[in-house]
Design a protein around this motif. Structure first.
Motif, PDB file in Angstrom:
ATOM      1  N   VAL A   5      38.193 -60.298 -23.831  1.00 46.75           N
ATOM      2  CA  VAL A   5      39.075 -59.158 -24.126  1.00 46.75           C
ATOM      3  C   VAL A   5      39.323 -59.056 -25.621  1.00 46.75           C
ATOM      4  N   TRP A   6      39.725 -60.152 -26.261  1.00 42.71           N
ATOM      5  CA  TRP A   6      40.032 -60.078 -27.688  1.00 42.71           C
ATOM      6  C   TRP A   6      38.774 -59.859 -28.521  1.00 42.71           C
ATOM      7  N   GLY A   7      37.632 -60.338 -28.045  1.00 42.25           N
ATOM      8  CA  GLY A   7      36.373 -60.023 -28.716  1.00 42.25           C
ATOM      9  C   GLY A   7      36.077 -58.533 -28.642  1.00 42.25           C
ATOM     10  N   ALA A   8      36.330 -57.935 -27.475  1.00 41.97           N
ATOM     11  CA  ALA A   8      36.124 -56.494 -27.315  1.00 41.97           C
ATOM     12  C   ALA A   8      37.090 -55.704 -28.195  1.00 41.97           C
ATOM     13  N   VAL A   9      38.307 -56.207 -28.340  1.00 42.06           N
ATOM     14  CA  VAL A   9      39.286 -55.540 -29.208  1.00 42.06           C
ATOM     15  C   VAL A   9      38.753 -55.484 -30.636  1.00 42.06           C
ATOM     16  N   VAL A  10      38.308 -56.615 -31.152  1.00 43.56           N
ATOM     17  CA  VAL A  10      37.806 -56.653 -32.535  1.00 43.56           C
ATOM     18  C   VAL A  10      36.584 -55.762 -32.680  1.00 43.56           C
ATOM     19  N   GLU A  11      35.691 -55.780 -31.708  1.00 40.40           N
ATOM     20  CA  GLU A  11      34.503 -54.923 -31.768  1.00 40.40           C
ATOM     21  C   GLU A  11      34.871 -53.441 -31.766  1.00 40.40           C
TER      22      GLU A  11
ATOM     23  N   PHE B 216      37.037 -51.945 -33.390  1.00 41.54           N
ATOM     24  CA  PHE B 216      37.439 -51.454 -34.715  1.00 41.54           C
ATOM     25  C   PHE B 216      36.289 -50.767 -35.443  1.00 41.54           C
ATOM     26  N   HIS B 217      35.058 -51.213 -35.173  1.00 43.44           N
ATOM     27  CA  HIS B 217      33.893 -50.685 -35.887  1.00 43.44           C
ATOM     28  C   HIS B 217      33.762 -49.180 -35.635  1.00 43.44           C
ATOM     29  N   GLY B 218      33.607 -48.439 -36.707  1.00 45.85           N
ATOM     30  CA  GLY B 218      33.504 -46.991 -36.625  1.00 45.85           C
ATOM     31  C   GLY B 218      34.840 -46.269 -36.753  1.00 45.85           C
ATOM     32  N   TYR B 219      35.922 -47.036 -36.841  1.00 42.67           N
ATOM     33  CA  TYR B 219      37.265 -46.441 -36.914  1.00 42.67           C
ATOM     34  C   TYR B 219      38.062 -46.958 -38.109  1.00 42.67           C
ATOM     35  N   ARG B 220      37.388 -47.502 -39.101  1.00 42.06           N
ATOM     36  CA  ARG B 220      38.067 -48.100 -40.244  1.00 42.06           C
ATOM     37  C   ARG B 220      39.028 -47.118 -40.931  1.00 42.06           C
TER      38      ARG B 220
ATOM     39  N   ARG C 169      36.018 -50.189 -23.592  1.00 39.81           N
ATOM     40  CA  ARG C 169      35.501 -51.542 -23.838  1.00 39.81           C
ATOM     41  C   ARG C 169      36.240 -52.570 -22.983  1.00 39.81           C
ATOM     42  N   LEU C 170      37.556 -52.413 -22.878  1.00 44.68           N
ATOM     43  CA  LEU C 170      38.337 -53.382 -22.106  1.00 44.68           C
ATOM     44  C   LEU C 170      38.047 -53.271 -20.611  1.00 44.68           C
ATOM     45  N   ARG C 171      37.832 -52.066 -20.129  1.00 42.10           N
ATOM     46  CA  ARG C 171      37.507 -51.898 -18.710  1.00 42.10           C
ATOM     47  C   ARG C 171      36.157 -52.513 -18.356  1.00 42.10           C
ATOM     48  N   SER C 172      35.297 -52.669 -19.336  1.00 38.52           N
ATOM     49  CA  SER C 172      33.969 -53.239 -19.069  1.00 38.52           C
ATOM     50  C   SER C 172      33.974 -54.772 -19.068  1.00 38.52           C
ATOM     51  N   VAL C 173      35.103 -55.385 -19.428  1.00 35.07           N
ATOM     52  CA  VAL C 173      35.178 -56.847 -19.418  1.00 35.07           C
ATOM     53  C   VAL C 173      35.330 -57.314 -17.967  1.00 35.07           C
ATOM     54  N   PRO C 174      34.384 -58.111 -17.502  1.00 35.59           N
ATOM     55  CA  PRO C 174      34.459 -58.546 -16.099  1.00 35.59           C
ATOM     56  C   PRO C 174      35.573 -59.576 -15.879  1.00 35.59           C
TER      57      PRO C 174
ATOM     58  N   GLU D 247      43.942 -41.629 -30.875  1.00 33.69           N
ATOM     59  CA  GLU D 247      43.706 -41.433 -29.436  1.00 33.69           C
ATOM     60  C   GLU D 247      42.234 -41.676 -29.098  1.00 33.69           C
ATOM     61  N   GLU D 248      41.340 -41.230 -29.969  1.00 31.86           N
ATOM     62  CA  GLU D 248      39.907 -41.454 -29.760  1.00 31.86           C
ATOM     63  C   GLU D 248      39.598 -42.954 -29.788  1.00 31.86           C
ATOM     64  N   TRP D 249      40.157 -43.656 -30.790  1.00 37.18           N
ATOM     65  CA  TRP D 249      39.939 -45.102 -30.860  1.00 37.18           C
ATOM     66  C   TRP D 249      40.534 -45.794 -29.633  1.00 37.18           C
ATOM     67  N   SER D 250      41.724 -45.382 -29.231  1.00 33.92           N
ATOM     68  CA  SER D 250      42.369 -45.979 -28.072  1.00 33.92           C
ATOM     69  C   SER D 250      41.527 -45.794 -26.808  1.00 33.92           C
ATOM     70  N   ALA D 251      40.941 -44.627 -26.641  1.00 38.93           N
ATOM     71  CA  ALA D 251      40.069 -44.382 -25.489  1.00 38.93           C
ATOM     72  C   ALA D 251      38.823 -45.271 -25.570  1.00 38.93           C
ATOM     73  N   HIS D 252      38.279 -45.400 -26.768  1.00 41.24           N
ATOM     74  CA  HIS D 252      37.116 -46.275 -26.983  1.00 41.24           C
ATOM     75  C   HIS D 252      37.487 -47.722 -26.639  1.00 41.24           C
ATOM     76  N   LEU D 253      38.648 -48.164 -27.103  1.00 40.32           N
ATOM     77  CA  LEU D 253      39.123 -49.510 -26.797  1.00 40.32           C
ATOM     78  C   LEU D 253      39.297 -49.675 -25.290  1.00 40.32           C
ATOM     79  N   GLY D 254      39.912 -48.699 -24.645  1.00 40.34           N
ATOM     80  CA  GLY D 254      40.106 -48.759 -23.199  1.00 40.34           C
ATOM     81  C   GLY D 254      38.787 -48.883 -22.448  1.00 40.34           C
TER      82      GLY D 254
END
Length: 189
Positions: free
Chosen positions: A86-92, A94-98, A70-75, A61-68
């Protein structure tokens, strides 16, 4: 003190998931990381597995919120550029959630044998599909549930595949641009 022990156990379990993974974490590891007795696990969660599942679900849930976030910040951009961002933000994301991402696959592997885990994961996956449809493609599940379901399932499949690639070989994960180009080549513009 008991509520503090519960929170300490969840933090300890999360640390163990990050360090050891799901299958290699034992009650003693979690209790030591939390600074409590192993009896506290039984008191607060019943079993070590229940604690690990709870800690893993919180981590996802924490990772999902972090992903959300990041995705909301994509113009807004033209389709190809937006997909790449979007897909670049998705891959980014992952860092910190391995540890959590890897442990989630360990848990999914157990779902085939344990109906309780499968039953807990089903709504989580459906929620992730709806979220992916909205956040990645802008398809609102409230307005177009069938399309959101189909598109969200496709996005979730891509997302899961990216996580696997990143876990196994993070240096060769496709870039957002590569993914956007591949998708457009496959489905057309």
């Amino acid at each position: 003190m008991r509520a503090d022990n519960r929170a300490a156990l969840l933090r300890g379990a999360r640390a163990c998931l990050d360090e050891r993974g799901y299958a290699r974490t034992r009650a003693r590891h979690v209790a030591d990381a939390a600074g409590v007795s192993t009896a506290a696990i039984g008191y607060h969660f019943g079993t070590t597995d229940a604690l690990l599942v709870e800690a893993l679900m919180q981590g996802m849930e924490e990772w999902s919120a972090h992903l959300g976030d990041r995705l909301r910040s994509v113009p807004e951009r033209p389709r190809r550029d937006r997909l790449a961002a979007v897909w670049g933000a998705v891959v980014e994301s992952f860092h910190g959630y391995r540890g959590v991402l890897a442990a989630s696959f360990e848990l999914m592997a157990r779902a085939d044998e344990e109906s309780e885990i499968r039953d807990r994961l089903r709504p989580t996956i459906e929620q992730a599909r709806r979220g992916a449809a909205l956040q990645i493609l802008g398809i609102d599940p409230q307005h177009d549930p069938d399309r959101a379901h189909r598109a969200g399932a496709a996005c979730y499949a891509l997302l899961s595949g990216l996580i696997v690639q990143w876990l196994v070989d993070p240096d060769s994960v496709p870039s957002g641009t590569d993914l956007a180009d591949g998708l457009i080549d496959t489905i057309g513009d």
